[in-house]
Motif scaffolding. Structure first.
Motif: not given
Length: 123
Positions: A30-36
């Motif tokens: 989820a953090c990877k997707k949020r930050t790109g």
């Protein structure tokens, strides 16, 4: 100490006073997707040490623990600047990249390491 974080266009600004309680690096999906990016890094401050100025929108999701997290992003440029974890109602987290300070302190902890990209070094 006073630090100002902002979105890319400068419309949303967050001023934090004092040192963060915790700086956490998260490798969750989820953090990877949020930050790109390959991970997210947040600095957690006591709520009473944070001032927020500017327009923002909110995206809320459940965390793996079942608690909700409200992510706040600029309504103009879309940059996520801060978030509020329901599990820790007395704190506000601010993405350390939003401070634009390369001397910001290193994370105190690293979580979801089982999702770390192989090429990302261990803290």
């Amino acid at each position: 100490m006073e630090r100002e974080a902002s979105c890319s266009c400068g419309t949303l600004r967050v001023t934090c006073y004092g040192e963060p309680l915790l700086v956490s690096l998260c490798h969750c999906i989820a953090c990877k997707k949020r930050t790109g990016g390959p991970f997210g890094v947040g600095a957690f401050f006591n709520r009473d040490k944070v001032e927020i100025e500017g327009d923002y929108k909110t995206y809320e999701r459940s965390s793996d623990s079942g608690y909700k997290v409200a992510f706040h992003f600029c309504s103009n440029c879309g940059s996520t600047v801060f978030w509020e974890p329901e599990r820790k109602p007395d704190v506000i987290a601010v993405g350390i990249g939003s401070f634009g300070d390369p001397t910001f302190r290193q994370p105190d902890q690293e979580v979801y390491t089982d999702h770390r990209h192989d090429w990302v070094p261990v803290l």
